[in-house]
Scaffold this active site. Structure first.
Site, PDB file in Angstrom:
ATOM      1  N   PRO A   1      22.495 -41.673 -38.107  1.00 37.22           N
ATOM      2  CA  PRO A   1      21.505 -41.263 -39.114  1.00 37.22           C
ATOM      3  C   PRO A   1      20.953 -39.839 -38.934  1.00 37.22           C
ATOM      4  CG  PRO A   1      20.581 -42.900 -37.611  1.00 37.22           C
ATOM      5  CD  PRO A   1      22.026 -42.794 -37.277  1.00 37.22           C
TER       6      PRO A   1
ATOM      7  N   TYR B   1      23.203 -29.793 -44.364  1.00 31.75           N
ATOM      8  CA  TYR B   1      22.042 -30.690 -44.407  1.00 31.75           C
ATOM      9  C   TYR B   1      21.637 -31.015 -45.850  1.00 31.75           C
ATOM     10  CZ  TYR B   1      17.711 -32.759 -42.618  1.00 31.75           C
ATOM     11  OH  TYR B   1      16.704 -33.641 -42.289  1.00 31.75           O
TER      12      TYR B   1
ATOM     13  N   TYR C   1      12.932 -32.509 -35.622  1.00 35.69           N
ATOM     14  CA  TYR C   1      13.963 -33.063 -34.728  1.00 35.69           C
ATOM     15  C   TYR C   1      13.735 -32.451 -33.344  1.00 35.69           C
ATOM     16  CZ  TYR C   1      16.927 -34.469 -38.743  1.00 35.69           C
ATOM     17  OH  TYR C   1      17.439 -35.048 -39.875  1.00 35.69           O
TER      18      TYR C   1
ATOM     19  N   LYS D   1      22.947 -38.805 -43.915  1.00 34.14           N
ATOM     20  CA  LYS D   1      24.033 -38.731 -44.904  1.00 34.14           C
ATOM     21  C   LYS D   1      24.475 -40.078 -45.482  1.00 34.14           C
ATOM     22  CE  LYS D   1      24.737 -34.331 -45.006  1.00 34.14           C
ATOM     23  NZ  LYS D   1      23.494 -33.989 -45.702  1.00 34.14           N
TER      24      LYS D   1
ATOM     25  N   HIS E   1      11.189 -31.124 -49.621  1.00 35.18           N
ATOM     26  CA  HIS E   1      11.138 -30.312 -48.405  1.00 35.18           C
ATOM     27  C   HIS E   1      12.082 -29.122 -48.519  1.00 35.18           C
ATOM     28  CE1 HIS E   1       9.664 -33.801 -45.618  1.00 35.18           C
ATOM     29  NE2 HIS E   1       8.840 -33.545 -46.617  1.00 35.18           N
TER      30      HIS E   1
HETATM   31  C1  LIG Z   1      17.737 -47.014 -39.584  1.00 37.81           C
HETATM   32  C2  LIG Z   1      18.555 -46.374 -40.664  1.00 37.81           C
HETATM   33  C3  LIG Z   1      18.170 -45.141 -41.190  1.00 37.81           C
HETATM   34  C4  LIG Z   1      18.936 -44.534 -42.170  1.00 37.81           C
HETATM   35  N1  LIG Z   1      18.539 -43.309 -42.668  1.00 37.81           N
HETATM   36  C5  LIG Z   1      19.260 -42.718 -43.640  1.00 37.81           C
HETATM   37  C6  LIG Z   1      18.821 -41.479 -44.257  1.00 37.81           C
HETATM   38  O1  LIG Z   1      17.761 -40.903 -43.916  1.00 37.81           O
HETATM   39  N2  LIG Z   1      19.575 -40.941 -45.250  1.00 37.81           N
HETATM   40  C7  LIG Z   1      20.740 -41.559 -45.663  1.00 37.81           C
HETATM   41  O2  LIG Z   1      21.404 -41.008 -46.563  1.00 37.81           O
HETATM   42  N3  LIG Z   1      21.173 -42.739 -45.131  1.00 37.81           N
HETATM   43  C8  LIG Z   1      20.468 -43.341 -44.136  1.00 37.81           C
HETATM   44  N4  LIG Z   1      20.879 -44.563 -43.640  1.00 37.81           N
HETATM   45  C9  LIG Z   1      22.101 -45.201 -44.146  1.00 37.81           C
HETATM   46  C10 LIG Z   1      21.888 -45.966 -45.457  1.00 37.81           C
HETATM   47  O3  LIG Z   1      20.835 -46.882 -45.332  1.00 37.81           O
HETATM   48  C11 LIG Z   1      23.203 -46.686 -45.837  1.00 37.81           C
HETATM   49  O4  LIG Z   1      24.255 -45.734 -45.805  1.00 37.81           O
HETATM   50  C12 LIG Z   1      23.140 -47.342 -47.227  1.00 37.81           C
HETATM   51  O5  LIG Z   1      22.321 -48.484 -47.200  1.00 37.81           O
HETATM   52  C13 LIG Z   1      24.538 -47.735 -47.703  1.00 37.81           C
HETATM   53  O6  LIG Z   1      24.460 -48.473 -48.901  1.00 37.81           O
HETATM   54  P1  LIG Z   1      25.569 -49.553 -49.254  1.00 37.81           P
HETATM   55  O7  LIG Z   1      25.142 -50.150 -50.545  1.00 37.81           O
HETATM   56  O8  LIG Z   1      26.917 -48.944 -49.153  1.00 37.81           O
HETATM   57  O9  LIG Z   1      25.492 -50.636 -48.079  1.00 37.81           O
HETATM   58  P2  LIG Z   1      24.310 -51.641 -47.743  1.00 37.81           P
HETATM   59  O10 LIG Z   1      22.994 -50.997 -47.972  1.00 37.81           O
HETATM   60  O11 LIG Z   1      24.607 -52.184 -46.394  1.00 37.81           O
HETATM   61  O12 LIG Z   1      24.455 -52.782 -48.825  1.00 37.81           O
HETATM   62  C14 LIG Z   1      25.499 -53.745 -48.762  1.00 37.81           C
HETATM   63  C15 LIG Z   1      25.026 -55.007 -49.475  1.00 37.81           C
HETATM   64  O13 LIG Z   1      26.086 -55.961 -49.453  1.00 37.81           O
HETATM   65  C16 LIG Z   1      25.557 -57.244 -49.113  1.00 37.81           C
HETATM   66  N5  LIG Z   1      26.652 -57.986 -48.486  1.00 37.81           N
HETATM   67  C17 LIG Z   1      27.184 -57.823 -47.257  1.00 37.81           C
HETATM   68  N6  LIG Z   1      28.180 -58.688 -47.049  1.00 37.81           N
HETATM   69  C18 LIG Z   1      28.281 -59.427 -48.176  1.00 37.81           C
HETATM   70  C19 LIG Z   1      29.142 -60.484 -48.561  1.00 37.81           C
HETATM   71  N7  LIG Z   1      30.108 -60.951 -47.745  1.00 37.81           N
HETATM   72  N8  LIG Z   1      28.972 -61.033 -49.779  1.00 37.81           N
HETATM   73  C20 LIG Z   1      28.011 -60.561 -50.620  1.00 37.81           C
HETATM   74  N9  LIG Z   1      27.177 -59.551 -50.303  1.00 37.81           N
HETATM   75  C21 LIG Z   1      27.307 -58.989 -49.093  1.00 37.81           C
HETATM   76  C22 LIG Z   1      24.403 -56.925 -48.190  1.00 37.81           C
HETATM   77  O14 LIG Z   1      23.442 -57.988 -48.165  1.00 37.81           O
HETATM   78  C23 LIG Z   1      23.837 -55.653 -48.805  1.00 37.81           C
HETATM   79  O15 LIG Z   1      22.833 -55.911 -49.760  1.00 37.81           O
HETATM   80  C24 LIG Z   1      20.116 -45.191 -42.654  1.00 37.81           C
HETATM   81  C25 LIG Z   1      20.506 -46.441 -42.141  1.00 37.81           C
HETATM   82  C26 LIG Z   1      19.734 -47.037 -41.160  1.00 37.81           C
HETATM   83  C27 LIG Z   1      20.171 -48.396 -40.618  1.00 37.81           C
END
Ligand SMILES: Cc1cc2nc3c(=O)[nH]c(=O)nc-3n(C[C@H](O)[C@H](O)[C@H](O)COP(=O)(O)OP(=O)(O)OC[C@H]3O[C@@H](n4cnc5c(N)ncnc54)[C@H](O)[C@@H]3O)c2cc1C
Length: 390
Positions: free
Chosen positions: A292, A384, A200, A296, A72
């Protein structure tokens, strides 16, 4: 069992880090609470900055992304029923990429399976020990048995509700938080996107966002109260409310269909500082959450992991601790800019229930300023598409 880096969490942060370390010849073990099937099906982010796309390419998991991605060059803002396009590419020189987080998760899991990375699924009761001592240790249970993993360092990649941030003493950890008085009701459907780019909408009935995961799969969001129950929203109710908030030409073009997923996500801004405590390093949602609106979260997680991997590689290759010592400050400088942008985009595009008439008029004036000024549009565009890595 022993490894160099014990990684808690097999989401995007944990799997990206394990991949970067593996390619540099550094051992890691990933401890993940959920099943592989659950992780592959989890619907989340979908908009990637160029830096995130580049990282996925660099670590050899970009083949499907490059085949299926949607690029995009712009984004639309709607207020007073009128559409205003921000030309991201012309203003910032960069585009954004649509590719679902669930696809990235699968690509990373496939690459790790092929490489033989030890990823232990369905672990419980993970606890962290020896963070300020000579060596760290992770204890956990799996299939009813207790285990210990000795490691040089621990990467806390376990998301907002994980165990790693909790292991930092309360008198060391500073927390900054803002909870918004609304959430996003989102649905995913096998329907074509209503527009090539994201829309948006700031409407008197509340914010709405039209986005997508592919040319056949759409994602739509409605601002709802933070306590709203998704079960109270039939698909028909969702589509009818969305049409009310969209400009007439967009509402007329909207293709509706049954939802595959429907959920309410609360909106929150959160930062935990510092991101290092002794042998523990936090990355991704374990350390910070953004609303969201600015898309980011996943991109910040990828940036943290890039810095952390560089620091760990430098430590193992040269013995220098300089990058590890600078990790928290380096990440936080960029994170706070993304926090500011995500808060600002949320403030600009949502209806705040407690806003005074003055605040509503000021919001309308800001939208008019941003869309009417090249300087205003450039500010939005460069944030953005993602600020540079410094
Ligand atoms: C509805 C929604 C829309 C979004 N849209 C966007 C977007 O358009 N663009 C964007 O950049 N971001 C977006 N995000 C944010 C993005 O999804 C997260 O920032 C991203 O998943 C972060 O990754 P992470 O690996 O740090 O955490 P997570 O994805 O939360 O992964 C953490 C992992 O740790 C595991 N875990 C947790 N506790 C424990 C434990 N005690 N022991 C072992 N394992 C554990 C979990 O099961 C999980 O698999 C969105 C989030 C949501 C909810």
């Amino acid at each position: 069992m022993r490894t160099q880096v014990g990684i808690i969490g097999g989401g995007p942060s944990g799997l990206l880090l394990a991949r970067l370390l593996g390619l540099a010849g550094i051992d890691s073990v990933v401890l993940e609470r959920r099943t592989p099937e659950y992780l592959r099906a989890r619907i989340r982010a979908g908009l990637l900055e160029q830096g995130t796309v580049d990282l996925l390419d660099e670590i050899g998991v970009g083949a499907r992304l490059n085949r299926d991605k949607l690029v995009h060059d712009g984004v639309e803002l709607v207020f007073d029923g009128k559409r205003h396009r921000i030309d991201l590419k012309a203003l910032s020189g960069k585009s954004v990429t649509i590719y679902g987080q669930s696809e990235i998760q699968s690509d990373l899991m496939n690459a790790h399976e092929a490489a033989g990375t030890p990823i232990l699924y369905e672990v419980d009761n993970v606890s962290l020990h020896g963070l300020t001592g000579e060596a760290a240790q992770l204890r956990y249970t799996r299939r009813g048995e207790s285990h210990q993993l000795a490691c040089d360092f621990i990467a806390g990649c376990d998301g907002f509700h994980g165990a790693s941030r909790e292991a930092i003493p309360k008198d060391v950890l500073r927390v900054y938080e803002k909870v918004y008085p609304f959430g996003w009701l989102g649905i995913l459907s096998e329907t074509p996107p209503v527009n090539h780019e994201l829309i948006y909408t700031n409407h008197e009935r509340g914010f709405a966002l039209c986005t997508m995961r592919s040319l056949t799969r759409s994602r739509h969001y409605l601002q709802v109260s933070a306590e709203e129950d998704a079960a109270h929203w039939s698909d028909d109710r969702f589509w009818s409310e969305l049409k009310l908030r969209l400009p007439p030409d967009v509402a007329a073009a909207l293709v509706t269909g049954p939802s595959i997923e429907k959920s309410v996500a609360p909106l929150r801004s959160f930062v935990a500082e510092p991101m290092r405590y002794g042998r523990l390093f936090l990355a991704g949602d374990a350390a910070h959450i953004v609303p969201p609106t600015g898309a980011k979260g996943l991109n910040l997680a990828a940036a943290d992991v890039r810095f952390l991997a560089e620091a760990l590689v430098a430590h193992y290759k040269t013995g220098s601790a300089a990058l590890l010592d600078g990790y928290s400050a380096k990440c936080l400088a960029r994170i706070w800019k993304a926090q500011r942008f995500s808060w600002w985009m949320t403030s600009l595009t949502h209806r705040f229930p407690e806003a005074s008439p003055f605040e509503r008029r000021a919001q309308a004036a800001e939208l008019a300023y941003i869309t009417g000024s090249k300087a205003g549009q450039t500010t939005l565009a460069e944030n953005y598409v993602g600020l540079p890595f410094e």
